[in-house]
Structures are given as C-alpha cells and as structure tokens.
Write a protein that holds these residues in place. Structure first.
Motif, short mmCIF file in Angstrom:
data_model
loop_
_atom_site.label_atom_id
_atom_site.label_comp_id
_atom_site.label_asym_id
_atom_site.label_seq_id
_atom_site.Cartn_x
_atom_site.Cartn_y
_atom_site.Cartn_z
N TYR A 44 0.75 -1.27 0.05
CA TYR A 44 0.02 -0.01 -0.04
C TYR A 44 0.75 1.05 -0.03
O TYR A 44 0.39 2.16 -0.37
CB TYR A 44 -1.12 0.12 1.17
CG TYR A 44 -0.05 0.03 2.52
CD1 TYR A 44 -0.02 1.18 3.22
CD2 TYR A 44 0.22 -0.81 3.19
CE1 TYR A 44 0.69 1.57 4.23
CE2 TYR A 44 0.95 -0.90 4.40
CZ TYR A 44 1.43 0.45 4.65
OH TYR A 44 2.10 0.38 6.21
N LYS A 45 1.94 1.09 0.51
CA LYS A 45 2.66 2.57 0.70
C LYS A 45 3.45 2.97 -0.89
O LYS A 45 4.19 2.25 -1.36
CB LYS A 45 4.05 2.18 1.67
CG LYS A 45 4.76 3.68 1.96
CD LYS A 45 5.93 3.18 3.13
CE LYS A 45 6.56 4.61 3.68
NZ LYS A 45 7.46 4.32 4.49
N LYS A 149 -7.26 -0.06 17.78
CA LYS A 149 -7.37 -1.26 16.99
C LYS A 149 -6.95 -2.47 17.99
O LYS A 149 -6.65 -2.34 18.97
CB LYS A 149 -6.06 -1.22 16.16
CG LYS A 149 -5.83 -0.09 15.16
CD LYS A 149 -6.66 -0.31 13.87
CE LYS A 149 -6.58 0.98 12.94
NZ LYS A 149 -7.79 1.09 11.89
N GLU A 153 -0.78 -2.29 13.89
CA GLU A 153 0.12 -2.52 13.22
C GLU A 153 0.62 -1.28 12.47
O GLU A 153 0.12 -0.24 12.64
CB GLU A 153 -0.41 -3.62 12.05
CG GLU A 153 -0.62 -4.82 12.64
CD GLU A 153 -1.14 -5.97 11.58
OE1 GLU A 153 -0.90 -5.60 10.39
OE2 GLU A 153 -1.55 -7.16 11.86
N ASP A 155 -0.07 0.21 9.62
CA ASP A 155 -0.97 0.93 8.79
C ASP A 155 -1.84 1.70 9.64
O ASP A 155 -2.36 2.65 9.56
CB ASP A 155 -1.91 -0.13 7.92
CG ASP A 155 -2.59 -1.08 8.75
OD1 ASP A 155 -2.29 -1.44 10.00
OD2 ASP A 155 -3.34 -1.94 8.13
N GLU A 158 0.33 4.76 10.24
CA GLU A 158 0.13 5.94 9.38
C GLU A 158 -1.29 6.24 9.16
O GLU A 158 -1.43 7.62 9.00
CB GLU A 158 0.10 4.78 8.03
CG GLU A 158 1.63 4.38 7.90
CD GLU A 158 2.73 5.42 7.26
OE1 GLU A 158 2.54 6.42 7.23
OE2 GLU A 158 3.69 4.89 7.02
N GLN A 159 -2.48 5.54 9.65
CA GLN A 159 -3.63 6.43 9.52
C GLN A 159 -3.78 7.48 10.75
O GLN A 159 -4.32 8.46 10.23
CB GLN A 159 -4.62 5.19 9.99
CG GLN A 159 -6.13 5.47 9.90
CD GLN A 159 -7.06 4.44 10.27
OE1 GLN A 159 -6.64 3.17 10.21
NE2 GLN A 159 -8.34 4.73 10.36
#
Length: 219
Positions: A44-45, A149, A153, A155, A158-159
């Motif tokens: 995804y990155k 969460k 993790e 992601d 990043e979110q």
C-alpha cells in the motif's frame, strides 16, 4: 479518483531530494488533491507522494506538484499507458469487528484509562480523510486523538499520522497529540509511532469489560 499508468521518472525537492528513474508506475490523483506514485512490488505504501494541500500543474510530458512549503514533485512522463477518472463518492469508512468496536465504546466511557484526568470530547471525530476514533482532552485541556485497533500494526500508525497532520492545521484544535491504543502492538508499529511522537497504549479488553460490569453491581 484519477488513475494513470505511465512510464515516468520522479524527482522530489524539499527537505531532501529523491529520484525515481524511468519505469512503469501507477499515478493516483485523489479528490483531496493528493498525488502518489506506486509500484507493483509492495502492498500500500507509495514510492513518493505529496499530501494536501498541494497543487498539480500539467504540461506536455511533465506534471509538477507543489505544496505551500514550496516542496515539489516533478513527474516526467515518457509514455501514458492508461488514463481514467472514476467517481467513488463518500466512503462509509472502515467497519470495525465486534471487539474493536467494543474497545472504542469502553474507552469512550473510561477515557481516564488512557490518562489521568482525561475527558471525552467526541467519538468518531470526522476529518477530511476519515473519522478518528476518539477525540479527548488531557488533564491540561489539550486535545488528544486516539486511534483504536485490536492489533496495532504499521498501517494503523500511518492512519493516525494522517489524522494528526490535518487536525494540527486547525487552530481550534492544535496542538493535537496522538495515542495509538490496541490490545497488542507490533514492535515495528511501536517504533514508527515513537519516531512520530505518537504514544502507544496497550489496553486490556477483559479488564475494561470488568470495569463496566463492576459499575453495574449493587453489592
């Protein structure tokens, strides 16, 4: 959203410089103005990107993306293989599983679990890129954004980073600190969060549920 597959090279100039040599890549131009460059060898990155607010100028064979800090992303296009635009509409957001949704509910009811003297401002506080799980105030009255969460993790970090970047542009909220809360947090995610000034909090789901059940007992 605009999807362009092209043979291109990419040059970034800003706090540092970076160069991607000529190769086939996917260019994503989103409605929020962001531009990102992707390869086919990672999940995804992006290889490089420019976050909003930024402005894209298209000239024959060259795209130039600039932001208010005068950083630039110059995409030199040798050949366009595909170019299409799609209207995705408003995204309904991520549907959390039962445990994750209940964790959010419990932490909203007991924000002091994350810090002494904390209070809840709002659940699902909406930003331009999606809702942050909890917006709280700490004991000193400063805003804190909490992303929750079941398993923490990279992601998720990043979110939360994207949420904080936008929220800290709002003078009514800034400065906004970040807390990444999960039952388990992977070491890589913890390292990235710490590097970005985000505090990690490991929460015990069973203990939180116990707090609720004890409050409901008469004896």
């Amino acid at each position: 959203m605009r999807l362009v597959i092209a043979r291109c090279q990419v040059d970034y100039a800003g706090r540092l410089t970076a160069h991607l040599p000529m190769a086939p890549r996917l260019l994503l131009v989103k409605q929020d103005g962001s531009v990102s460059i992707h390869a086919d060898d990672r999940a995804y990155k992006p290889l490089n990107w420019m976050s909003p607010p930024c402005w894209l100028t298209e000239e024959p064979g060259v795209w130039t993306v600039r932001n208010k800090a005068d950083e630039s992303l110059v995409i030199t296009i040798d050949e366009v293989l595909h170019d299409s635009t799609h209207e995705l509409g408003v995204d309904p957001g991520l549907v959390k599983d039962g445990v994750e949704a209940h964790l959010q509910e419990l932490l909203a009811a007991h924000p002091e679990t994350l810090g002494e003297g904390w209070t809840l401002v709002r659940r699902e506080y909406m930003t331009a890129v999606g809702p942050v799980d909890l917006l709280c105030r700490d004991a000193d009255g400063r805003h804190v954004a909490v992303e929750i969460k079941r398993r923490g993790e990279i992601d998720g970090v990043e979110q939360l980073t994207r949420y904080l970047e936008l929220m800290n542009r709002d003078p009514l909220l800034a400065p906004v600190q970040g807390v990444f809360a999960a039952q388990q947090i992977k070491p890589q995610a913890r390292t990235l969060a710490t590097d970005r000034g985000i505090r990690c909090a490991t929460v015990d789901y069973d203990e939180l549920r116990g707090m609720t059940s004890k409050e409901m007992r008469l004896f």
